[in-house]
Design a protein around this motif. Structure first.
Motif, PDB file in Angstrom:
ATOM      1  N   GLU A 353      36.779  14.138   9.570  1.00  0.00           N
ATOM      2  CA  GLU A 353      36.460  12.634   9.883  1.00  0.00           C
ATOM      3  C   GLU A 353      38.390  11.712  10.075  1.00  0.00           C
ATOM      4  OE1 GLU A 353      38.334  12.685   5.533  1.00  0.00           O
ATOM      5  OE2 GLU A 353      36.769  13.998   6.788  1.00  0.00           O
ATOM      6  N   PRO A 354      37.567  10.698  10.852  1.00  0.00           N
ATOM      7  CA  PRO A 354      36.038  10.087  11.051  1.00  0.00           C
ATOM      8  C   PRO A 354      35.413  10.599  12.364  1.00  0.00           C
ATOM      9  CG  PRO A 354      38.159   9.244  12.346  1.00  0.00           C
ATOM     10  CD  PRO A 354      38.711   9.644  11.506  1.00  0.00           C
ATOM     11  N   PHE A 355      34.582   9.811  12.226  1.00  0.00           N
ATOM     12  CA  PHE A 355      33.263  11.117  13.116  1.00  0.00           C
ATOM     13  C   PHE A 355      32.477   9.938  13.861  1.00  0.00           C
ATOM     14  CE2 PHE A 355      33.083  13.483   9.860  1.00  0.00           C
ATOM     15  CZ  PHE A 355      33.287  14.947  10.181  1.00  0.00           C
ATOM     16  N   VAL A 356      32.558   8.917  13.861  1.00  0.00           N
ATOM     17  CA  VAL A 356      31.547   7.710  13.646  1.00  0.00           C
ATOM     18  C   VAL A 356      32.874   6.632  14.428  1.00  0.00           C
ATOM     19  CG1 VAL A 356      29.456   6.082  13.856  1.00  0.00           C
ATOM     20  CG2 VAL A 356      29.637   7.946  12.487  1.00  0.00           C
ATOM     21  N   ARG A 357      32.583   6.763  16.324  1.00  0.00           N
ATOM     22  CA  ARG A 357      32.681   5.572  16.949  1.00  0.00           C
ATOM     23  C   ARG A 357      32.203   4.404  17.661  1.00  0.00           C
ATOM     24  NH1 ARG A 357      37.009   7.354  21.591  1.00  0.00           N
ATOM     25  NH2 ARG A 357      38.360   7.740  19.868  1.00  0.00           N
ATOM     26  N   MET A 358      31.757   3.148  17.184  1.00  0.00           N
ATOM     27  CA  MET A 358      30.228   2.363  17.924  1.00  0.00           C
ATOM     28  C   MET A 358      31.248   1.506  18.752  1.00  0.00           C
ATOM     29  SD  MET A 358      28.438   2.003  14.353  1.00  0.00           S
ATOM     30  CE  MET A 358      26.559   1.026  15.256  1.00  0.00           C
ATOM     31  N   SER A 359      30.391   0.888  19.795  1.00  0.00           N
ATOM     32  CA  SER A 359      30.954   0.373  20.726  1.00  0.00           C
ATOM     33  C   SER A 359      30.823  -1.081  20.421  1.00  0.00           C
ATOM     34  CB  SER A 359      30.195   0.749  22.173  1.00  0.00           C
ATOM     35  OG  SER A 359      29.198   0.457  22.453  1.00  0.00           O
ATOM     36  N   PRO A 360      31.770  -1.943  20.787  1.00  0.00           N
ATOM     37  CA  PRO A 360      30.947  -3.087  20.649  1.00  0.00           C
ATOM     38  C   PRO A 360      29.385  -3.091  21.448  1.00  0.00           C
ATOM     39  CG  PRO A 360      32.989  -3.639  21.814  1.00  0.00           C
ATOM     40  CD  PRO A 360      32.576  -1.728  21.739  1.00  0.00           C
ATOM     41  N   GLU A 361      29.503  -2.684  22.319  1.00  0.00           N
ATOM     42  CA  GLU A 361      27.768  -2.839  23.082  1.00  0.00           C
ATOM     43  C   GLU A 361      26.364  -2.463  22.085  1.00  0.00           C
ATOM     44  OE1 GLU A 361      30.080  -2.784  25.423  1.00  0.00           O
ATOM     45  OE2 GLU A 361      30.098  -2.025  24.234  1.00  0.00           O
ATOM     46  N   GLN A 362      26.917  -1.366  21.218  1.00  0.00           N
ATOM     47  CA  GLN A 362      26.219  -0.838  19.971  1.00  0.00           C
ATOM     48  C   GLN A 362      26.339  -1.585  18.733  1.00  0.00           C
ATOM     49  OE1 GLN A 362      24.618   2.632  17.553  1.00  0.00           O
ATOM     50  NE2 GLN A 362      26.767   3.089  19.184  1.00  0.00           N
ATOM     51  N   LEU A 363      27.168  -2.438  17.880  1.00  0.00           N
ATOM     52  CA  LEU A 363      27.285  -3.385  17.065  1.00  0.00           C
ATOM     53  C   LEU A 363      26.220  -4.925  17.323  1.00  0.00           C
ATOM     54  CD1 LEU A 363      30.685  -2.364  16.454  1.00  0.00           C
ATOM     55  CD2 LEU A 363      28.993  -2.161  15.138  1.00  0.00           C
ATOM     56  N   ALA A 364      26.932  -4.845  18.526  1.00  0.00           N
ATOM     57  CA  ALA A 364      25.661  -6.027  19.420  1.00  0.00           C
ATOM     58  C   ALA A 364      24.457  -6.041  20.013  1.00  0.00           C
ATOM     59  CB  ALA A 364      26.598  -6.506  20.738  1.00  0.00           C
ATOM     60  N   TRP A 365      24.146  -4.866  20.196  1.00  0.00           N
ATOM     61  CA  TRP A 365      22.682  -4.592  19.481  1.00  0.00           C
ATOM     62  C   TRP A 365      22.191  -4.422  18.082  1.00  0.00           C
ATOM     63  CZ3 TRP A 365      20.439  -0.340  17.189  1.00  0.00           C
ATOM     64  CH2 TRP A 365      18.864  -0.054  17.345  1.00  0.00           C
ATOM     65  N   LEU A 366      22.719  -3.663  17.435  1.00  0.00           N
ATOM     66  CA  LEU A 366      22.353  -3.968  16.424  1.00  0.00           C
ATOM     67  C   LEU A 366      22.786  -4.832  15.599  1.00  0.00           C
ATOM     68  CD1 LEU A 366      21.819  -1.779  13.824  1.00  0.00           C
ATOM     69  CD2 LEU A 366      24.596  -1.946  12.951  1.00  0.00           C
ATOM     70  N   ASP A 367      23.285  -5.724  15.907  1.00  0.00           N
ATOM     71  CA  ASP A 367      23.476  -7.471  14.666  1.00  0.00           C
ATOM     72  C   ASP A 367      21.606  -8.404  16.003  1.00  0.00           C
ATOM     73  OD1 ASP A 367      23.639  -9.630  13.832  1.00  0.00           O
ATOM     74  OD2 ASP A 367      25.878  -9.891  15.278  1.00  0.00           O
ATOM     75  N   GLU A 368      22.128  -7.833  17.139  1.00  0.00           N
ATOM     76  CA  GLU A 368      20.660  -8.632  17.714  1.00  0.00           C
ATOM     77  C   GLU A 368      19.680  -8.247  16.613  1.00  0.00           C
ATOM     78  OE1 GLU A 368      17.352  -9.591  19.615  1.00  0.00           O
ATOM     79  OE2 GLU A 368      18.432  -7.030  20.111  1.00  0.00           O
ATOM     80  N   ARG A 369      19.059  -6.448  16.931  1.00  0.00           N
ATOM     81  CA  ARG A 369      17.815  -6.087  16.198  1.00  0.00           C
ATOM     82  C   ARG A 369      17.690  -6.534  15.091  1.00  0.00           C
ATOM     83  NH1 ARG A 369      15.388  -7.556  19.839  1.00  0.00           N
ATOM     84  NH2 ARG A 369      13.308  -6.106  19.040  1.00  0.00           N
ATOM     85  N   LEU A 370      18.987  -6.692  13.722  1.00  0.00           N
ATOM     86  CA  LEU A 370      18.597  -7.258  12.758  1.00  0.00           C
ATOM     87  C   LEU A 370      18.048  -9.012  12.942  1.00  0.00           C
ATOM     88  CD1 LEU A 370      21.303  -5.386  10.876  1.00  0.00           C
ATOM     89  CD2 LEU A 370      18.867  -4.845  11.002  1.00  0.00           C
ATOM     90  N   ALA A 371      18.832  -9.244  13.892  1.00  0.00           N
ATOM     91  CA  ALA A 371      18.347 -10.970  13.845  1.00  0.00           C
ATOM     92  C   ALA A 371      17.248 -11.645  14.052  1.00  0.00           C
ATOM     93  CB  ALA A 371      19.466 -11.615  14.131  1.00  0.00           C
TER      94      ALA A 371
END
Length: 514
Positions: A353-371
């Motif tokens: 590890e670490p295994f996971v790299r998440m871009s700002p684009e993926q995080l923004a998408w996750l935030d938007e869909r959860l909202a």
């Protein structure tokens, strides 16, 4: 799994965590809780108590503590003490104290081993709640997180319920029971008005410990009255165990109610080679899931090999049928969100590890869909292969604390919402033998939603079953093992069932109340 453990081994409903509704951010007395959530009669997390010395005998308003049989030893551990798990383990040593994945911020501790009493002493420590109003109810559910390690024969612990002055024992602990959520239905006599809870650590002298947290009293949730809105099956960590995978799918397909989708939550293959992907695809063609809809996340094993991150991501997208690494799929109107790593170099990191790299684009998408779904009061099923720290079995371990390159960035998103149930895999932790097969992810200092948190569920594994060992290591259980989940979404709850495919039976069930 970490590469070091990739070996083929030799051949009830309880607490109802609360989804998506607002909740008090600090411990709430019965009256305040009842105004915001009628089914929640009482809640206490011990976190609002001032504790400048990191260890305190102060208690929340209305709670009382008493201790008997102590004439020696360290005052810090005389009776019940509030501390964080980190401070507790720092003062006393780990010795499985840090396995308490359910504890958040302050926990209430009866510590016997480090008190160092004289041989003639035997500590009886009593912790009692304030009176809780129960008028108009015929039964309540007493719920709390518990972490108990048994000492010498004769030492034990007990929970009591005092109803209008009449006290009775409702639980006795006299064997190890680590990181459990205890849910005890208490029938109330006609006309009952008050309930007072007691937590008693009895006969301790250089024994071990008991810690509790997140005490609640709720109104029982009745069984569902109609069919589920959606049924989703969840498997993970196949890693070449094709025979057990196909057997699990056949068992799921044979269940009376057909599922609407299958999620394979990472590590479908043992490495990212085309040969192993072809082998897995052949198995899915021979034994397709009855729904015809399979959704996949990528784990660390999909990224293992020397071909490079881009090649393995392209291969995952090709064989999984995904167009992108993060996606939303509606299943009978219920959103399933999947998130994935965007980069991992096995050549550079050699399986670590670490295994996971998440871009700002993926995080923004996750935030938007959860909202988006929070605004519609719709539960979300969120899937990621990797563990969140301090949530489910094995997440106490240093091996699983560092899977995300930027856990802070992901936490900034997740801490704002409470309507998701998150499913994680990776550890192969046993669904049969570990009480913390599900937990709550809470965030300190992030406001009401973060303090309340959201449920996280371990998906088990097709290949092997693991248990914790020592401070951070793990061990494979002997014998065959294969497990997974069936998730049923109802109007008022998300129900998660843990299935043992070797024993061909359901072994656990948990309702997450909306």
């Amino acid at each position: 799994m970490k590469r070091r453990t990739v070996l083929k081994a030799a051949a009830a409903s309880g607490l109802l965590p609360l989804l998506g509704r607002t909740a008090p951010a600090v411990p709430a007395p019965a009256g305040e809780a009842a105004q915001s959530r009628p089914y929640l009669l009482f809640r206490e997390g011990f976190d609002a108590v001032p504790n400048p010395a990191a260890f305190t005998h102060r208690l929340p308003e209305g709670w009382t503590s008493a201790v008997e049989g102590v004439a020696s030893g360290e005052k810090r551990w005389e009776g019940w003490t509030l501390a964080t798990i980190r401070d507790w383990a720092w003062a006393c040593g780990t010795d499985k104290r840090h396995w308490f994945t359910r504890g958040h911020r302050h926990v209430a501790i009866a510590e016997s081993r480090q008190q160092r009493l004289n041989a003639t002493d035997a500590m009886n420590a009593h912790l009692r709640s304030p009176e809780i109003a129960v008028s108009g109810h015929t039964a309540v559910v007493v719920e709390f997180d518990s972490h108990y390690r048994q000492g010498k024969p004769g030492q034990h612990a007990a929970v009591t319920a005092e109803i209008d002055g009449q006290e009775r024992e409702i639980l006795r602990l006299d064997s190890d029971r680590f990181s459990s959520r205890e849910s005890l239905t208490v029938e109330l006599p006609s006309g009952a008005t008050t309930l007072r809870l007691g937590f008693h650590y009895l006969g301790g002298n250089s024994d071990w410990f008991w810690a509790i947290d997140n005490v609640a009293v709720t109104v029982p949730l009745p069984e569902p009255t109609g069919p589920p809105l959606a049924i989703v099956d969840v498997l993970s960590d196949v890693q070449g165990d094709i025979e057990d995978y196909e057997d699990a799918v056949r068992q799921l397909n044979a269940m009376p109610e057909p599922a609407h989708a299958l999620v394979i939550n990472g590590d479908a293959v043992d490495n990212g080679s085309a040969r192993l992907w072809e082998e897995f695809s052949a198995a899915t063609a021979r034994t397709p899931h009855a729904s015809g809809l399979t959704i996949m996340t990528a784990g660390n094993h999909e990224m293992y090999g020397d071909e490079g991150s881009e090649a393995y991501i392209r291969r995952f997208l090709e064989y999984s049928g995904n167009r992108e690494l993060w996606r939303e799929t509606l299943v009978e109107g219920i959103p399933l969100l999947t998130i994935n790593s965007e980069y991992y170099s096995d050549v550079d990191r050699d399986g670590k590890e670490p295994f996971v790299r998440m871009s700002p684009e993926q995080l923004a998408w996750l935030d938007e869909r959860l909202a988006h779904w929070a605004a519609r009061d719709t539960p979300v099923l969120l899937f990621a292969h990797y563990l969140l720290p301090n949530t489910v079995s094995m997440s106490h371990s240093a091996w699983y604390q560092n899977d995300y390159e930027d856990i802070e960035a992901l936490s900034e998103v997740l801490s704002s919402y409470t309507h998701q149930v998150m499913f994680t895999s990776h550890s192969h932790s046993s669904l049969l033998h570990q009480h913390d097969w599900w937990g709550m992810r809470r965030y300190t200092g992030t406001g009401e939603a973060g303090e309340r948190g959201f449920p996280v569920v371990n998906t088990g594994a097709i290949l092997n079953a693991y248990m914790p060992e020592g401070d951070h290591d793990e061990t494979i259980l002997d014998g065959p093992a294969a497990s997974g989940l069936r998730v049923r979404v109802y109007e008022d709850r998300v129900r998660v069932e843990a299935w043992d495919f070797v024993g061909k039976k359901r072994v656990r069930v948990r309702d997450f109340r909306r």
